[in-house]
Write a protein that holds these residues in place. Sequence first.
Motif, short mmCIF file in Angstrom:
data_model
loop_
_atom_site.label_atom_id
_atom_site.label_comp_id
_atom_site.label_asym_id
_atom_site.label_seq_id
_atom_site.Cartn_x
_atom_site.Cartn_y
_atom_site.Cartn_z
N UNK A 59 15.28 63.79 16.49
CA UNK A 59 14.04 64.65 16.05
C UNK A 59 13.25 63.79 15.21
N UNK A 60 11.98 63.79 15.59
CA UNK A 60 10.89 62.64 14.75
C UNK A 60 11.01 61.58 15.11
N UNK A 61 10.33 60.84 14.37
CA UNK A 61 10.02 59.29 14.89
C UNK A 61 9.62 58.33 13.77
N UNK B 128 14.33 72.52 18.54
CA UNK B 128 14.00 73.16 19.95
C UNK B 128 15.17 72.56 20.91
N UNK B 129 16.31 72.53 20.40
CA UNK B 129 17.35 72.08 21.14
C UNK B 129 18.30 73.17 21.57
N UNK B 130 18.38 73.58 22.84
CA UNK B 130 19.05 74.51 23.72
C UNK B 130 20.35 74.42 23.58
N UNK C 75 22.34 72.70 11.71
CA UNK C 75 20.64 72.58 12.03
C UNK C 75 20.46 74.01 12.64
N UNK C 76 19.99 74.96 11.65
CA UNK C 76 19.77 76.21 12.40
C UNK C 76 18.69 76.33 13.31
N UNK C 77 18.59 77.27 14.00
CA UNK C 77 17.55 77.56 15.01
C UNK C 77 16.02 77.78 14.28
#
Length: 252
Positions: free
Chosen positions: A108-110, A134-136, A202-204
């Motif tokens: 996540x991020x760059x 945004x991870x399912x 890492x919560x939703x």
Amino acid sequence: MIKIFTTTFLILSITLFSQNRIKILDSENQKPIAYAKLILKNKDYYKNTEENGETMLEKDEEISEIQSFGFENLHVEKFQQIYLLKPKFSEIETVEISKPKFQKKFTVGSIKKSNMGFAALSKSWVVVDLFKNNIPEEKVYIKKIKIPTQVDKTLKEATFNLVFYENINGKPSSEKRKNIIVTCKSGKNITEVDLTKSPISFPKEGLFIGFEWILNEQNKYSYTTDIHHLDGTKEEKCTTNWNISFFQRLRI
């Protein structure tokens, strides 16, 4: 010899009386609290203690509040040389925690080494950004955080607080969820924070993650330069104090 001794004594006396050394301790075990944050009255900056829990106050500096993650905030009414902070204790139900297995990897991020945009002087700075989940997957944990850092001419390896806040309707929570003291090597690097042994969920709704500068002698360096003003005037050989300079983005 007598004149020299007298002059030296007076200079030393003026220096000592213009500063007040204080120490911040844990009230439970009397251990020093490193990097405690001192909120100063009528100042637009704060100070942090050193690794030994000590710092120096100038003659015109008064403490209004002392803060440190994991401790109750202390409102200061009068000057003391030693302050005691009470640890925060939360009553929670006993739960069984299983160590997560990192079977899949998401980024996540760059970051880029050229993305060096923020710097801290004597002002109070905290910079956070929202990292969305945004991870399912049902349960996701942060295993590693990467941060571009740049450290120049500090007394020791530089430090800063890596801070985590819950996402409350698009805004950071009023209290930190987590605080990690990060050490940076000298030079321009990608500093990694390995959370394998104590991963952070890492919560939703995502997390606000960022940086809080530790403003103390350990992170300070000075240099002398000439300052040219817009009106054409010039100040020669001005000494400037900086704290660690760093990053613009991070990746988890």
